[in-house]
Enzyme design. Sequence first.
Site, PDB file in Angstrom:
ATOM      1  N   SER A 168     -29.251 -46.448   9.808  1.00 32.58           N
ATOM      2  CA  SER A 168     -29.607 -48.064   8.874  1.00 32.58           C
ATOM      3  C   SER A 168     -29.412 -48.798  10.534  1.00 32.58           C
ATOM      4  O   SER A 168     -29.631 -50.195  10.002  1.00 32.58           O
ATOM      5  CB  SER A 168     -27.647 -48.365   9.145  1.00 32.58           C
ATOM      6  OG  SER A 168     -27.006 -47.505  10.122  1.00 32.58           O
ATOM      7  N   CYS A 227     -25.456 -44.304   2.083  1.00 36.50           N
ATOM      8  CA  CYS A 227     -25.517 -43.992   3.069  1.00 36.50           C
ATOM      9  C   CYS A 227     -26.036 -45.210   4.642  1.00 36.50           C
ATOM     10  O   CYS A 227     -24.746 -45.475   3.943  1.00 36.50           O
ATOM     11  CB  CYS A 227     -26.553 -42.085   3.613  1.00 36.50           C
ATOM     12  SG  CYS A 227     -26.046 -41.010   4.531  1.00 36.50           S
ATOM     13  N   ARG A 261     -19.948 -45.163  11.043  1.00 40.61           N
ATOM     14  CA  ARG A 261     -21.425 -44.391   9.828  1.00 40.61           C
ATOM     15  C   ARG A 261     -21.122 -43.649  11.613  1.00 40.61           C
ATOM     16  O   ARG A 261     -20.889 -42.786  12.427  1.00 40.61           O
ATOM     17  CB  ARG A 261     -22.013 -45.396  11.318  1.00 40.61           C
ATOM     18  CG  ARG A 261     -23.480 -44.985  11.994  1.00 40.61           C
ATOM     19  CD  ARG A 261     -24.412 -46.113  12.161  1.00 40.61           C
ATOM     20  NE  ARG A 261     -26.030 -45.659  12.823  1.00 40.61           N
ATOM     21  CZ  ARG A 261     -25.959 -45.620  13.837  1.00 40.61           C
ATOM     22  NH1 ARG A 261     -24.959 -46.032  15.357  1.00 40.61           N
ATOM     23  NH2 ARG A 261     -26.985 -44.808  13.889  1.00 40.61           N
ATOM     24  N   ILE A 314     -25.846 -36.581   4.715  1.00 45.99           N
ATOM     25  CA  ILE A 314     -26.538 -36.389   5.429  1.00 45.99           C
ATOM     26  C   ILE A 314     -26.664 -37.534   6.774  1.00 45.99           C
ATOM     27  O   ILE A 314     -26.711 -38.826   6.530  1.00 45.99           O
ATOM     28  CB  ILE A 314     -28.053 -36.471   5.536  1.00 45.99           C
ATOM     29  CG1 ILE A 314     -28.548 -35.610   4.271  1.00 45.99           C
ATOM     30  CG2 ILE A 314     -28.691 -36.370   6.279  1.00 45.99           C
ATOM     31  CD1 ILE A 314     -29.603 -35.592   3.158  1.00 45.99           C
ATOM     32  N   ARG A 315     -25.621 -36.904   8.182  1.00 49.45           N
ATOM     33  CA  ARG A 315     -25.172 -37.840   8.677  1.00 49.45           C
ATOM     34  C   ARG A 315     -24.796 -39.331   8.674  1.00 49.45           C
ATOM     35  O   ARG A 315     -24.660 -39.849   8.722  1.00 49.45           O
ATOM     36  CB  ARG A 315     -26.445 -38.430   9.431  1.00 49.45           C
ATOM     37  CG  ARG A 315     -26.600 -37.169  10.860  1.00 49.45           C
ATOM     38  CD  ARG A 315     -27.508 -38.104  12.169  1.00 49.45           C
ATOM     39  NE  ARG A 315     -29.011 -38.654  11.249  1.00 49.45           N
ATOM     40  CZ  ARG A 315     -29.439 -39.867  11.947  1.00 49.45           C
ATOM     41  NH1 ARG A 315     -28.496 -40.359  13.107  1.00 49.45           N
ATOM     42  NH2 ARG A 315     -29.970 -40.208  11.193  1.00 49.45           N
ATOM     43  N   HIS A 323     -25.984 -38.621  -1.495  1.00 52.86           N
ATOM     44  CA  HIS A 323     -27.007 -38.909  -1.856  1.00 52.86           C
ATOM     45  C   HIS A 323     -27.612 -38.769  -3.438  1.00 52.86           C
ATOM     46  O   HIS A 323     -28.229 -37.305  -2.949  1.00 52.86           O
ATOM     47  CB  HIS A 323     -28.358 -38.745  -1.116  1.00 52.86           C
ATOM     48  CG  HIS A 323     -28.704 -38.921   0.456  1.00 52.86           C
ATOM     49  ND1 HIS A 323     -29.208 -40.261   0.507  1.00 52.86           N
ATOM     50  CD2 HIS A 323     -28.037 -39.295   1.400  1.00 52.86           C
ATOM     51  CE1 HIS A 323     -29.075 -40.450   2.043  1.00 52.86           C
ATOM     52  NE2 HIS A 323     -28.588 -39.477   2.851  1.00 52.86           N
ATOM     53  N   GLU A 382     -29.596 -39.462  -5.480  1.00 50.44           N
ATOM     54  CA  GLU A 382     -31.295 -39.104  -5.289  1.00 50.44           C
ATOM     55  C   GLU A 382     -31.943 -38.062  -4.885  1.00 50.44           C
ATOM     56  O   GLU A 382     -32.962 -37.752  -5.105  1.00 50.44           O
ATOM     57  CB  GLU A 382     -31.820 -40.356  -4.608  1.00 50.44           C
ATOM     58  CG  GLU A 382     -32.552 -40.855  -3.665  1.00 50.44           C
ATOM     59  CD  GLU A 382     -30.754 -40.845  -2.476  1.00 50.44           C
ATOM     60  OE1 GLU A 382     -30.205 -41.078  -2.715  1.00 50.44           O
ATOM     61  OE2 GLU A 382     -31.068 -40.910  -0.975  1.00 50.44           O
TER      62      GLU A 382
HETATM   63  N1  LIG Z   1     -28.779 -40.791   5.780  1.00 56.78           N
HETATM   64  C1  LIG Z   1     -27.963 -40.909   6.218  1.00 56.78           C
HETATM   65  O1  LIG Z   1     -28.912 -42.481   5.725  1.00 56.78           O
HETATM   66  C2  LIG Z   1     -27.856 -41.214   7.465  1.00 56.78           C
HETATM   67  C3  LIG Z   1     -27.521 -42.973   7.811  1.00 56.78           C
HETATM   68  C4  LIG Z   1     -27.084 -42.433   9.280  1.00 56.78           C
HETATM   69  N2  LIG Z   1     -26.630 -41.927  10.073  1.00 56.78           N
HETATM   70  C5  LIG Z   1     -27.027 -44.374   9.470  1.00 56.78           C
HETATM   71  O2  LIG Z   1     -26.330 -43.996  11.162  1.00 56.78           O
HETATM   72  O3  LIG Z   1     -27.717 -45.144   9.848  1.00 56.78           O
END
Ligand SMILES: NC(=O)CC[C@H](N)C(=O)O
Length: 199
Positions: A54, A84, A113, A142-143, A178, A180
Amino acid sequence: MSPLSTPTVGVLALQGDVREHLIALAAADALARPVRRPEELAEVDGLVIPGGESTTMSKLAVVFGMLEPLRERVRAGMPVYGTCAGMIMLADKLLDGREDQETLGGIDMIVRRNAFGRQNESFEASVEMAGIEGGPVEGVFIRAPWVESVGAAAEVVATYDGHTVAVRQGNVLATSFHPELTGDHRVHAYFVDMVRAAQ
Ligand SMILES: NC(=O)CC[C@H](N)C(=O)O
């Protein structure tokens, strides 16, 4: 537009997993196309903001002159779905963002975040999502961010492990995870229906 029409749905293609969303949208009966410029944004009926990073997405939105056009379309009621990093972009308020990080806003929510931890703490989990029939969706985190709190206008549509991971406010939908990446296109089909309903 009739309920069986094929809306044009863009995927914000500044950064992130654009291709996977284009494939999922096409499978969900939308005309899917990448959006990088304001002229392209003007031509779509709805928009997906993909996962990615992001902070980079926010920076590129400024560089490409997309920040204000995006904010305007969201304010004007265009259906938007963020996954995400896309969820982060749709937050009215962000925690643990970078100092100069911009969001578009759109949902009255506070998003944290990287709340679920670092890259190596990524995981998959079944998530029951309101409005999605046929059982839980497989959530790939994912994160991933989570939603710390939502305002009165926003509806929590999914939680995982006590944390809010999907929210809808009017025409704006956001998930921490996600869909997708799973080959299950029900969430995209749900969003394409939102786009049709807004026509
Ligand atoms: N899979 C993701 O989109 C991770 C987002 C990411 N941690 C961010 O701050 O944007």
